[in-house]
Design a protein around this motif. Structure first.
Motif, PDB file in Angstrom:
ATOM      1  N   GLY A 322       0.815  -1.212   0.000  1.00 53.75           N
ATOM      2  CA  GLY A 322       0.000   0.000   0.000  1.00 53.75           C
ATOM      3  C   GLY A 322       0.846   1.258   0.000  1.00 53.75           C
ATOM      4  O   GLY A 322       0.524   2.244  -0.682  1.00 53.75           O
ATOM      5  N   VAL A 323       1.955   1.234   0.752  1.00 55.28           N
ATOM      6  CA  VAL A 323       2.874   2.381   0.754  1.00 55.28           C
ATOM      7  C   VAL A 323       3.444   2.594  -0.644  1.00 55.28           C
ATOM      8  O   VAL A 323       3.523   3.737  -1.144  1.00 55.28           O
ATOM      9  CB  VAL A 323       4.008   2.157   1.777  1.00 55.28           C
ATOM     10  CG1 VAL A 323       5.064   3.256   1.656  1.00 55.28           C
ATOM     11  CG2 VAL A 323       3.453   2.133   3.178  1.00 55.28           C
ATOM     12  N   GLY A 324       3.841   1.488  -1.299  1.00 57.40           N
ATOM     13  CA  GLY A 324       4.362   1.604  -2.660  1.00 57.40           C
ATOM     14  C   GLY A 324       3.325   2.144  -3.628  1.00 57.40           C
ATOM     15  O   GLY A 324       3.646   2.934  -4.528  1.00 57.40           O
ATOM     16  N   ASN A 427       5.298  12.945  -0.871  1.00 55.57           N
ATOM     17  CA  ASN A 427       6.475  12.930  -1.731  1.00 55.57           C
ATOM     18  C   ASN A 427       7.539  11.933  -1.274  1.00 55.57           C
ATOM     19  O   ASN A 427       7.280  10.743  -1.154  1.00 55.57           O
ATOM     20  CB  ASN A 427       7.074  14.347  -1.836  1.00 55.57           C
ATOM     21  CG  ASN A 427       6.117  15.311  -2.501  1.00 55.57           C
ATOM     22  OD1 ASN A 427       5.342  14.908  -3.358  1.00 55.57           O
ATOM     23  ND2 ASN A 427       6.151  16.574  -2.094  1.00 55.57           N
ATOM     24  N   ALA A 428       8.748  12.439  -0.950  1.00 54.25           N
ATOM     25  CA  ALA A 428       9.893  11.559  -0.684  1.00 54.25           C
ATOM     26  C   ALA A 428       9.685  10.697   0.551  1.00 54.25           C
ATOM     27  O   ALA A 428      10.220   9.587   0.632  1.00 54.25           O
ATOM     28  CB  ALA A 428      11.169  12.392  -0.534  1.00 54.25           C
ATOM     29  N   GLY A 429       8.911  11.170   1.534  1.00 56.28           N
ATOM     30  CA  GLY A 429       8.723  10.395   2.750  1.00 56.28           C
ATOM     31  C   GLY A 429       8.137   9.020   2.498  1.00 56.28           C
ATOM     32  O   GLY A 429       8.509   8.041   3.149  1.00 56.28           O
ATOM     33  N   VAL A 430       7.210   8.916   1.532  1.00 58.47           N
ATOM     34  CA  VAL A 430       6.614   7.625   1.202  1.00 58.47           C
ATOM     35  C   VAL A 430       7.642   6.709   0.576  1.00 58.47           C
ATOM     36  O   VAL A 430       7.685   5.508   0.864  1.00 58.47           O
ATOM     37  CB  VAL A 430       5.408   7.814   0.256  1.00 58.47           C
ATOM     38  CG1 VAL A 430       4.746   6.489  -0.040  1.00 58.47           C
ATOM     39  CG2 VAL A 430       4.408   8.774   0.858  1.00 58.47           C
ATOM     40  N   TRP A 431       8.485   7.271  -0.271  1.00 57.87           N
ATOM     41  CA  TRP A 431       9.529   6.446  -0.902  1.00 57.87           C
ATOM     42  C   TRP A 431      10.538   5.962   0.127  1.00 57.87           C
ATOM     43  O   TRP A 431      11.035   4.839   0.038  1.00 57.87           O
ATOM     44  CB  TRP A 431      10.233   7.238  -2.008  1.00 57.87           C
ATOM     45  CG  TRP A 431       9.414   7.364  -3.257  1.00 57.87           C
ATOM     46  CD1 TRP A 431       8.807   8.477  -3.741  1.00 57.87           C
ATOM     47  CD2 TRP A 431       9.120   6.315  -4.188  1.00 57.87           C
ATOM     48  NE1 TRP A 431       8.132   8.199  -4.906  1.00 57.87           N
ATOM     49  CE2 TRP A 431       8.312   6.872  -5.215  1.00 57.87           C
ATOM     50  CE3 TRP A 431       9.435   4.960  -4.261  1.00 57.87           C
ATOM     51  CZ2 TRP A 431       7.832   6.134  -6.295  1.00 57.87           C
ATOM     52  CZ3 TRP A 431       8.960   4.218  -5.332  1.00 57.87           C
ATOM     53  CH2 TRP A 431       8.175   4.791  -6.325  1.00 57.87           C
ATOM     54  N   TYR A 432      10.870   6.797   1.102  1.00 56.40           N
ATOM     55  CA  TYR A 432      11.777   6.366   2.170  1.00 56.40           C
ATOM     56  C   TYR A 432      11.166   5.196   2.947  1.00 56.40           C
ATOM     57  O   TYR A 432      11.861   4.225   3.281  1.00 56.40           O
ATOM     58  CB  TYR A 432      12.061   7.520   3.130  1.00 56.40           C
ATOM     59  CG  TYR A 432      12.874   8.641   2.533  1.00 56.40           C
ATOM     60  CD1 TYR A 432      13.813   8.402   1.526  1.00 56.40           C
ATOM     61  CD2 TYR A 432      12.711   9.956   2.974  1.00 56.40           C
ATOM     62  CE1 TYR A 432      14.552   9.428   0.977  1.00 56.40           C
ATOM     63  CE2 TYR A 432      13.454  10.992   2.425  1.00 56.40           C
ATOM     64  CZ  TYR A 432      14.362  10.723   1.428  1.00 56.40           C
ATOM     65  OH  TYR A 432      15.106  11.744   0.889  1.00 56.40           O
TER      66      TYR A 432
END
Length: 565
Positions: A322-324, A427-432
């Motif tokens: 789900g995060v991805g 943004n970037a926080g989800v990718w981290y």
């Protein structure tokens, strides 16, 4: 909303507490030797007729062998080793008659109930005149505690990562996007199809490669043995892995057909729940099969352990997937909403974005609650003591996995707060968070191929409070197969050592098999310690008998779990 969150938190805490109360009996996972005949390091007067090894659990019928290497380096076993049909945990081989005096080493390899190949050596001697200076103190076991080969980790990680991506895209369309706004733009279709195809191909590749990889591991010859059709047939016919792999192959066929159906359905402007639901059921079914060929399959309460293992992995993959999906699919969805809005004063893309984030927060809360609850259960099952948590490879890697999972939770919590406040996009926080989750899956793949920490419980401390307030404490160090130091201290109700103890007797009997009785006597006027040889690992019943100078008697039973060196 806050009341509901408090209610859910209370329910999750209660579930964790229940799991602690119902703490499971530790599972050793990999098989280990409990006894052999001839025994390790024994000196025999005459040549034995056969060599017999008893393990703590039933063995797989394929890929077992015992070679008896004599003083001149030849194999003196007479024929092939076989598993006793009446006792599937026993492996034996006949030996050539009238063997000369000298040092002998039995080299064995088997496949344990969790599908992992293990091997070891057991030395013994024929004839007292032969030098025994080269005999080791304990038999050795090779491969049981070694770090898993990179191919084992890679194949397992491909399955975890592929399934996570596939499930994440399904959950994204089935739940995260509001149904009324859930129209599929061409760009969203392309990205969704890419995720489903990539996830399916990665998972399928993992399942297909797992057969030669498992064959190579069981045969002990590396990848040069991996594609031997004869060994494949042995894996498929005589191992639990082979039986499960055939079921996985059938599920893959159904999953392939349903994925093609799902890809065709994705051409429509609005998705249907039926193809999404079927895709999820089939992918979760394939995930369930993994629990039957892992550590959970060898637990005493197998049904509960397998269910907990499946729920733990499924919740983790749905959460990570789900995060991805939020990182890869949600941005193009909101861009499509922005391009199609009718009134400049309305911001449908912003409304859709944060509504999806809030929906994911609810889903993530339940997945994390399941993840934590089953994680507690699995830890109690496979890591029985704090000593084993810090002194074994399994325990240390588990600590690393827990630390990274906490980082994921922290990143997810920050995203949740942003979702509540509808602040700037993630943004970037989800990718981290997604990248950290992929590293967690690598550690999970390593743990799946390591022996559990239950084989090394560490020094034991057994404490019992008797009815009259007397406190008995028994220390066993290092608490492994071999020579151990036993210490017994008897304190009175006032906390001081009792000086009226005439004798303390410990009677040890194995709960794994009939090994007779080991008696340790501590006279009251001597130091309260003794050294005794423990001949096998596993659970032992300890009957404690205390006799005082006034002929008062105290008797009780406790349990000792002995590890392997």
């Amino acid at each position: 909303m806050k009341i509901r969150l408090y209610k859910w938190s209370f329910m999750a805490a209660v579930a964790c507490a229940v799991l602690f109360v119902l703490a499971p009996i530790s599972a050793f996972a990999h098989a280990y030797v409990v006894s052999s005949d001839p025994a390790a390091n024994v000196v025999l007067d005459t040549s034995p007729a056969e060599f017999v090894i008893d393990f703590n659990e039933p063995l797989e019928e394929g890929f077992h062998e015992i070679a008896i290497i004599g003083p001149n380096g030849d194999n003196v076993a007479d024929g092939k080793a076989g598993i006793d049909p009446n006792k599937p945990s026993r492996l034996s081989v006949a030996m050539q008659p009238d063997l000369p005096e000298g040092l002998y080493t039995a080299k064995w390899n088997v496949v344990s109930g969790d599908g992992h190949a293990i091997s070891g050596t057991i030395p013994f001697q024929i004839g007292k005149e032969a030098s025994n200076s080269n005999l080791p103190i304990h038999p050795s076991t090779d491969g049981g505690n070694s770090f898993p080969d990179w191919s084992l980790v890679l194949v397992r990680w491909l399955f975890y990562g592929g399934t996570a991506g596939y499930l994440g895209a399904v959950v994204f369309h089935a739940w995260l996007l509001p149904r009324r706004n859930n129209t599929w733009s061409e760009r969203l279709r392309r990205r969704s199809r890419t995720v489903w195809l990539t996830g399916f191909i990665a998972s399928t590749t993992s399942v297909l490669l797992s057969l030669p990889q498992q064959t190579a591991s069981d045969a002990g010859g590396g990848w040069r043995e991996a594609f031997d059709p004869v060994l494949w047939r042995q894996t498929l016919a005589y191992t639990t892995f082979g039986e499960i792999w055939k079921i996985q192959l059938l599920l893959l066929g159904g999953w392939l057909l349903w994925t093609l159906f799902l890809l065709r359905a994705s051409r429509m402007t609005r998705p249907r729940l039926f193809p999404l639901g079927g895709a999820m059921v089939l992918s979760l079914g394939l995930l369930l099969t993994k629990a039957f060929i892992g550590h959970a399959a060898t637990a005493e309460a197998q049904g509960i352990a397998v269910t907990a293992d499946f729920l733990h992995l499924a919740s983790a993959l749905i959460w990570l997937g789900g995060v991805g999906a939020l990182a890869y699919l949600l941005p193009v969805t909101t861009q499509h909403a922005a391009a199609s809005r009718d009134h400049p004063s309305v911001s449908p893309e912003n409304h859709l974005y944060w509504r999806a984030i809030r929906r994911f927060s609810i889903l993530a809360f339940f997945m994390v609650a399941i993840l934590l609850g089953t994680g507690v259960y699995n830890s109690l099952l496979h890591v029985p003591t704090l000593y084993s948590l810090t002194h074994t490879a399994y325990g240390r890697i588990l600590l690393g996995k827990i630390a990274l999972t906490l980082i994921c939770l922290l990143l997810g919590g920050l995203s949740f707060l942003r979702g509540r406040r509808a602040e700037k996009s993630l943004n970037a926080g989800v990718w981290y968070e997604f990248g950290t989750g992929l590293v967690v899956l690598i550690l999970a793949a390593v743990l799946a191929n390591l022996p559990t920490a239950a084989t090394t419980p560490g020094p034991a401390k057994l404490t019992e409070r008797l009815d009259d307030g007397t406190k008995v404490t028994i220390y066993v160090t290092p608490n492994v197969v071999g020579t151990n130091l036993f210490q017994v201290y008897v304190h009175g109700p006032d906390g001081n050592l009792r000086n009226d103890v005439e004798q303390v007797t410990l009677e040890l009997t194995s709960k794994e098999m009939d090994m007779g009785k080991t008696e340790i006597i501590f006279p009251g006027d001597s130091p309260p310690e003794a050294r005794e040889l423990m001949t096998m690992g596993g659970r032992w019943n300890v009957h404690v008998h205390i006799l005082t100078k006034s002929l008062d008697r105290y008797d009780y039973d406790t349990e000792l779990t002995v590890g392997n060196p």
